[in-house]
Design a protein around this motif. Structure first.
Motif, mmCIF file in Angstrom:
data_model
loop_
_atom_site.group_PDB
_atom_site.id
_atom_site.type_symbol
_atom_site.label_atom_id
_atom_site.label_comp_id
_atom_site.label_asym_id
_atom_site.label_seq_id
_atom_site.Cartn_x
_atom_site.Cartn_y
_atom_site.Cartn_z
ATOM 1 N N THR A 1 0.820 -1.217 0.000
ATOM 2 C CA THR A 1 0.000 0.000 0.000
ATOM 3 C C THR A 1 0.854 1.267 0.000
ATOM 4 O O THR A 1 0.409 2.323 0.438
ATOM 5 C CB THR A 1 -0.939 0.003 1.222
ATOM 6 N N THR B 1 -1.809 9.492 1.574
ATOM 7 C CA THR B 1 -2.439 9.804 2.858
ATOM 8 C C THR B 1 -1.515 10.666 3.715
ATOM 9 O O THR B 1 -1.959 11.628 4.348
ATOM 10 C CB THR B 1 -2.800 8.498 3.608
ATOM 11 N N THR B 2 -0.238 10.331 3.718
ATOM 12 C CA THR B 2 0.732 11.109 4.505
ATOM 13 C C THR B 2 0.867 12.522 3.947
ATOM 14 O O THR B 2 0.925 13.491 4.707
ATOM 15 C CB THR B 2 2.100 10.400 4.535
ATOM 16 N N ALA C 1 -1.371 14.252 2.456
ATOM 17 C CA ALA C 1 -2.578 14.976 2.891
ATOM 18 C C ALA C 1 -2.449 15.383 4.343
ATOM 19 O O ALA C 1 -2.731 16.533 4.699
ATOM 20 C CB ALA C 1 -3.819 14.132 2.672
ATOM 21 N N SER C 2 -2.010 14.457 5.200
ATOM 22 C CA SER C 2 -1.918 14.751 6.633
ATOM 23 C C SER C 2 -0.842 15.802 6.933
ATOM 24 O O SER C 2 -0.948 16.526 7.918
ATOM 25 C CB SER C 2 -1.649 13.481 7.440
ATOM 26 N N GLU D 1 -0.783 4.458 -1.687
ATOM 27 C CA GLU D 1 -1.900 4.973 -0.889
ATOM 28 C C GLU D 1 -1.394 5.622 0.400
ATOM 29 O O GLU D 1 -1.864 6.687 0.797
ATOM 30 C CB GLU D 1 -2.890 3.855 -0.535
ATOM 31 N N ASP D 2 -0.422 4.960 1.042
ATOM 32 C CA ASP D 2 0.126 5.489 2.293
ATOM 33 C C ASP D 2 0.850 6.819 2.083
ATOM 34 O O ASP D 2 0.726 7.735 2.892
ATOM 35 C CB ASP D 2 1.061 4.468 2.938
#
Length: 177
Positions: A160, A167-168, A170-171, A163-164
């Motif tokens: 993943t 996501t990171t 975005a965070s 995707e990870d």
């Protein structure tokens, strides 16, 4: 020691080194990322200073071309790289493999992003990612437009990875394109 036992121990040590991740202990969030200039599988040289003030950078270190986990991670970035490209970021993988090995690996995996080679291990040492067998541990660095480390991730799931990373990003508040 008998040659057979010696070879078995050496193989186990190498396997352990390829599966073990090591936290980049000397670097921390907020530090200026070490400068690098490395040749990639496309023949071009990439250097971190080219991204200063322009876009964030994701530098994903991996142990060795053509190994199971690295192949899975590369495939994730190829198949789901569009998730990362939504952000104002450049992403690349890096290893201490020879350029020719990485070029073959990139071709086989249809990598559509730079795969950097650091055969001298100078940059890997600067990023403190070399493990006890002398290959890079699986550690991803998120570097801001200002050249400072935003995050060091040593808990990468090859399946993943794309995707990870998205996501990171975005965070961390990395801007979208």
């Amino acid at each position: 020691m008998k040659p057979c036992l010696k070879n078995l121990l050496l193989g186990a040590t190498i396997a352990l080194g390829l599966c073990t991740t090591v936290q980049a202990s000397d670097l921390k969030v907020g530090d200026k990322a070490p400068e690098f200039r490395l040749q990639a599988t496309d023949g071009k040289f990439y250097q971190s200073s080219d991204y200063l003030g322009k876009q964030a950078l994701v530098l994903a270190w991996y142990p060795m071309a053509n190994t199971r986990g690295c192949t899975i991670e590369c495939k994730s970035l190829v198949e789901k790289g569009s998730l990362i490209r939504e952000y104002n970021v450049s992403y690349m993988m890096a290893s201490v493999d020879e350029l020719e090995d990485n070029q073959k690996f990139a071709t086989e995996q249809k990598a559509d992003f730079p795969m950097l080679s650091d055969p001298t291990k100078e940059t890997a040492k600067a990023y403190d990612v070399l493990n006890m067998v002398g290959v890079a541990s699986r550690v991803t660095f998120y570097i801001g437009k200002d050249g400072k480390i935003l995050k060091i991730d040593d808990d990468i799931s090859p399946k993943t990875a794309a995707e990870d990373i998205a996501t990171t990003l975005a965070s961390l508040g990395v801007e979208k394109k």
